[in-house]
Scaffold this active site. Structure first.
Site, mmCIF file in Angstrom:
data_model
loop_
_atom_site.group_PDB
_atom_site.id
_atom_site.type_symbol
_atom_site.label_atom_id
_atom_site.label_comp_id
_atom_site.label_asym_id
_atom_site.label_seq_id
_atom_site.Cartn_x
_atom_site.Cartn_y
_atom_site.Cartn_z
ATOM 1 C CG HIS A 172 16.049 -18.533 -25.305
ATOM 2 N ND1 HIS A 172 14.696 -18.236 -25.388
ATOM 3 C CD2 HIS A 172 16.503 -18.542 -26.587
ATOM 4 C CE1 HIS A 172 14.373 -18.067 -26.655
ATOM 5 N NE2 HIS A 172 15.431 -18.245 -27.395
ATOM 6 C CD GLU A 225 19.935 -16.170 -28.302
ATOM 7 O OE1 GLU A 225 19.674 -17.333 -27.920
ATOM 8 O OE2 GLU A 225 19.477 -15.700 -29.374
ATOM 9 C CG HIS A 226 15.482 -13.328 -27.629
ATOM 10 N ND1 HIS A 226 14.449 -13.129 -28.522
ATOM 11 C CD2 HIS A 226 15.864 -14.619 -27.787
ATOM 12 C CE1 HIS A 226 14.208 -14.262 -29.179
ATOM 13 N NE2 HIS A 226 15.049 -15.172 -28.743
ATOM 14 C CD GLU A 255 12.920 -18.492 -30.007
ATOM 15 O OE1 GLU A 255 12.989 -17.378 -29.449
ATOM 16 O OE2 GLU A 255 13.897 -19.257 -30.127
#
Lengths: 464, 468
Positions: A83, A86-87, A163
């Protein structure tokens, strides 16, 4: 649907095949004989699989790249790295420094986003068709040329903490499901939230992220799905001129990674949260993933979830219309691992034990007496209508293919699935219910309002 | 970043295992759909259709897919609630989905599903919107269900009880989740004494007292033919549409009886803080725009909105607060316009220790844009964004239907879709500087903060109570 009934697809987590079923990657053009004449599939020399779903109603294309890497590939003690990467994919290459990709998409009026699940990471842009070439060039560029500044690593770690606070800490539904997954998937990558713990998030380093990137981001480990106003000839040429320049690279280890599943460690978990108004209860069954189930069985469970949880379904009849629950849901969520879940939020002043009894009774009745032809016909009609409705949305079409292909399904799979819907029988569904909705594979998860009225009630263990 | 989720449950479409030994004959369904999409595009143009009975609908024909989407709106909404009985319109909206004609709730759900019809509803302070989708194959039967929904809801006792309990629960859930309720709290301080500032679900007390008669009164007042806008997109032509329009809507009363919506006036800024057991602090902020906005202003408003808050990672707010400093995961600011009113509001979530700094930065960015105006590059990028994104948004029938409704709402012409790009292009930097000074007012901001108790300020702290 209230937050507490959040669907399990939020937590769709890859698991690993127990049996090492052969990959069904369609790398042979002769399999395209099974395809709709409209959908086109081909491979580049470097291994990139390309799928085109034409839609010429508007001068718009949806360009999506799906990488076969997700939370299940996170290194131990570094959960959330997939994840995080991905950022970081938005933090630039030499040709397109940090922020430039997004600025370009914004300038041309595109919609863009990305997401990480247990099974895959995907990136997409929906743009006026004239800009497809540039999207492909930029996406191909960051497939191989990603750079990362130390300062970007540091600031993005804090963004992910934000987040996490927003989507996990302050989200009781998600926290409850994680607890259930800890019991369902002990010793397995599925047993933790795909976003990672705060400590792990703060420990990501540039070196770790780059190593992960080089290990998993390769053309042979990705699927390009383009839906929209482009022809086969145009797309072939564009693909060769962009992704075609990315060198082939072996990806190791091959997916899916074999890891055994342990017995379920606890059959009941619970949380308490002051934001809940009434208590709720879920039953989550661990079921095999795509590689361990017949297509027909997967379809059967999918329809069964609707027979139970839809607005015409059994749970609504039994729990909502009778007044003991204010809402109900059922879901079949599958990837390399699978889950079948059902749940209900108690109506005001109703004991949770009564709700759980009703849910358990629904399962028992299902296993004992099965479903009716009428129930099957109704959900089949609903499904087939949905195929038509979803054909209106390029992103829905692209997602159907993308999510199947990252699981190494052949491109003809989508139509096979629909075919199975038409032919699945009452007997098939009854057999799947008896085979897969078994106590050993079940965790019951309870959510309790906080002690406005004193200490929360203990787990309703008196219920069968 | 969020996962996209379109249309029906994607889990319906999740694959199982393709057993090689069980290959079945291909079903033509998906092939047929995809073959249709691959055909050359039809020209999309708006037709204004008037039925024999005088019902007006804006139509875009599209015969590629065998489906039709109707989106309709009645003016009214929660602003029509009796002042002492908030929640009536919301209750009425709920009851639209609890049976109609001679079918109770369960029977009506079943009837829709059998023929592939689906609906969604949305209620605001000003409107009731219904989106209804149907398959061409079952067009007439589907339209009959829509007709019954609109003219013959049932109000069965068990359904009323169920609705009442569900709405009461929803109100309580909001009170226990001040972060989820933050915009309602903001609107209360932004719009005192105005329907916009009233929680549309009502209160526990008011909802307990709502009767069938209350609901019927609202329906008869608002669901009327002279109060109706209709948009149709899909597999039906202008000649065929007229009769169905009369069938569906002809049974409605001819005239609505609505209380006019007051014009908003700005009020002195207020700040309120709520303590809650949360890890993240949420902040919402906003103000009323006193300058009336016209249709001619809107391209410029959209440009300014995009520069301030629209571009993911590229807008002024995103750039300064998320990208440069990592203080938020997402931040947004919207300049909203209704036919009579205009206002602006935004929100974000941040680590409790950084929330104040993030807010001051947001305020500062609003001020900078108001005082200095946008740069030439920002203007150009915003224009191309708006022109491109408009095309993207209209790439499916749901987006088209929604836009047709909005065009009617604000009195645009039939050529509005085609002329949009030119109107955006024509906006000048001088217009934008003037507009920015008029609509961006950082000193008028009211603010609501929901955060953990230890960070809540001394003044104005409110702990949510269990029941109101």
């Amino acid at each position: 649907m209230p937050k507490f009934m959040e669907r399990l697809t939020l937590l769709a987590i890859v698991a690993l095949t127990l049996l090492g079923a052969p990959s069904l990657a369609a790398d042979d053009a002769s399999t395209t004989g099974q395809l709709s004449t409209a959908v086109v599939e081909f491979h580049l020399a470097n291994g990139l699989q390309v799928v085109l779903i034409p839609d010429h109603r508007a001068p718009v294309v949806t360009h999506s790249i799906w990488y076969k890497v997700g939370a299940t590939d996170d290194p131990p003690n570094s959960h959330g790295l997939a994840h995080f990467l991905e950022h970081m994919m938005f933090k630039g290459t030499d040709a397109y420094p940090a922020g430039v990709f997004s600025r370009i998409v914004s300038r041309i009026g595109g919609v863009q986003n990305a997401a990480t699940t247990a099974d895959h990471t995907f990136f997409y842009q929906m743009v006026p068709k004239a800009h497809l070439a540039q999207m492909m060039e930029m996406e191909a560029d960051r497939m191989v040329n990603l750079r990362m500044n130390e300062s970007d690593v540091v600031s993005e770690r804090t963004v992910i903490l934000q987040e996490r606070r927003a989507t996990v800490d302050d989200n009781y539904s998600r926290r409850l499901f994680i607890k259930a997954y800890e019991a369902l998937y002990a010793g397995h990558p599925n047993n933790t939230d795909l976003i990672g713990s705060p400590e792990e998030i703060l420990s990501y380093s540039r070196d770790d992220a780059l190593a992960f990137y080089h290990q998993h981001y390769a053309p042979g480990n990705a699927v390009l799905v383009v839906a929209g106003d482009v022809t086969e000839a145009e797309l072939r040429e564009l693909a060769e001129n962009t992704y075609g320049h990315v060198p082939a690279k072996a990806v190791s280890p091959e997916r899916p990674i074999l890891r055994p599943l342990q017995p379920v460690t606890e059959h009941r978990v619970s949380i308490t949260d002051g934001h809940l108004v009434t208590p709720g209860v879920f039953m989550i069954f661990r079921v095999p993933g795509v590689n361990q189930m017949e297509l027909r069985e997967g379809v059967a469970l999918s329809i069964l979830a609707e027979i139970l949880g839809s607005d015409t379904g059994r749970l609504r009849q039994k729990l909502v219309l009778s007044g003991i629950a204010r809402d109900v849901a059922a879901d079949f969520d599958t990837g390399f691992t699978g889950r079948f879940a059902l749940g209900a939020n108690a109506a005001a002043n109703v004991d949770l034990a009564q709700v759980e009894t009703a849910l358990a009774g629904s399962i028992a009745e299902l296993r004992e007496k099965g479903i009716t032809q009428d129930e099957l016909d109704l959900e089949r009609a609903d499904f087939l209508a949905g195929v038509i409705m979803q054909a209106d949305f390029q992103m829905a079409l692209a997602s159907k293919y993308g999510t199947a292909l990252v699981l190494n399904q052949p491109v003809g799979f989508i139509e096979q699935w629909i075919g199975e819907i038409k032919y699945v029988t009452v007997g098939d569904i009854n057999a799947a219910a008896r085979k897969y909705l078994v106590e050993d594979m079940k965790v019951t998860a309870e959510g309790w309002p906080a002690a406005a009225t004193g200490a929360p009630a203990p787990a309703a263990s008196a219920v069968k | 970043m969020a996962q996209v989720n379109f249309g029906r449950k994607l889990s319906n479409m999740m694959p199982g295992f393709a057993g090689l030994s069980r290959m079945t004959a291909l079903v033509a369904l998906l092939s047929t759909m995809l073959a249709g999409l691959a055909a050359p595009a039809e020209a999309a143009r708006i037709q204004r259709v008037v039925s024999p009975g005088g019902i007006v609908a804006w139509l875009i024909e599209s015969h590629t897919l065998p489906l039709i989407r109707i989106t309709l709106a009645f003016k009214g909404g929660s602003s029509q609630d009796p002042p002492d009985k908030p929640g009536v319109a919301n209750f009425a909206e709920w009851m639209m989905n609890e049976g109609a004609g001679d079918m109770n709730t369960a029977e009506f759900f079943r009837a829709k599903k059998l023929i592939g019809a689906s609906e969604a509803r949305q209620m605001t302070a000003e409107r009731q919107i219904v989106s209804f989708s149907m398959l061409s194959e079952h067009r007439d039967a589907s339209l009959e269900l829509l007709r019954q929904m609109l003219v013959a809801p049932r109000f069965d006792a068990d359904a009323m009880a169920r609705a009442r309990a569900a709405i009461a629960n929803s109100i309580e859930a909001l009170h226990r989740n001040p972060a989820s309720n933050i915009l309602n709290e903001l609107f209360k301080v932004m719009f005192p004494g105005h329907p916009y500032g009233v929680e549309k679900q009502g209160t526990q007390t008011s909802v307990a007292a709502i009767s069938v008669e209350d609901l019927q009164n609202y329906r008869h007042a608002a669901y009327a033919r002279d109060n109706l806008s209709v948009a149709v997109v899909g597999d039906i032509d202008a000649a065929t549409l007229g009769i169905p329009l009369d069938k569906v809507f002809g049974g409605l009363p001819a005239h609505a009886e609505l209380r006019p919506l007051p014009v908003l006036a700005s009020s002195p800024p207020e700040q309120k803080t709520f303590a809650d057991d949360v890890k993240q602090t949420n902040v919402a902020f906003g103000y009323v725009i006193d300058t009336p906005l016209t249709a001619e202003d809107m391209p410029g408003v959209s440009i300014l909105n995009h520069i301030l808050s629209g571009g993911i990672l590229t807008s002024r707010l995103d750039r300064e607060i998320r990208v440069k400093r990592g203080l938020v995961y997402s931040i947004g600011f919207v300049i909203a316009r209704t036919p009579k009113n205009q206002y602006a509001y935004g929100s974000f979530g941040a680590e409790p220790a950084s929330a104040e700094q993030a807010y001051q930065l947001a305020r500062e960015e609003i001020r900078k844009l108001a005082e200095e105006g946008p740069t030439a590059e920002e203007i150009q990028n915003a224009k191309t964004y708006l022109q491109g994104s408009y095309v993207v948004a209209l790439s499916n029938s749901a987006g088209l239907a929604s836009e047709l409704l909005e065009l009617q709402r604000f009195g645009y012409d039939l050529d509005a879709i085609d002329s949009y790009a030119a109107h955006v292009e024509a906006v000048t930097p001088e217009q934008l500087r003037k507009l920015a000074r008029q609509i961006l007012r950082p000193d008028a901001l009211s603010r609501i903060v929901v955060g953990p108790p230890e960070t809540a300020g001394a003044a104005g702290v409110t702990t949510p109570t269990a029941v109101k």
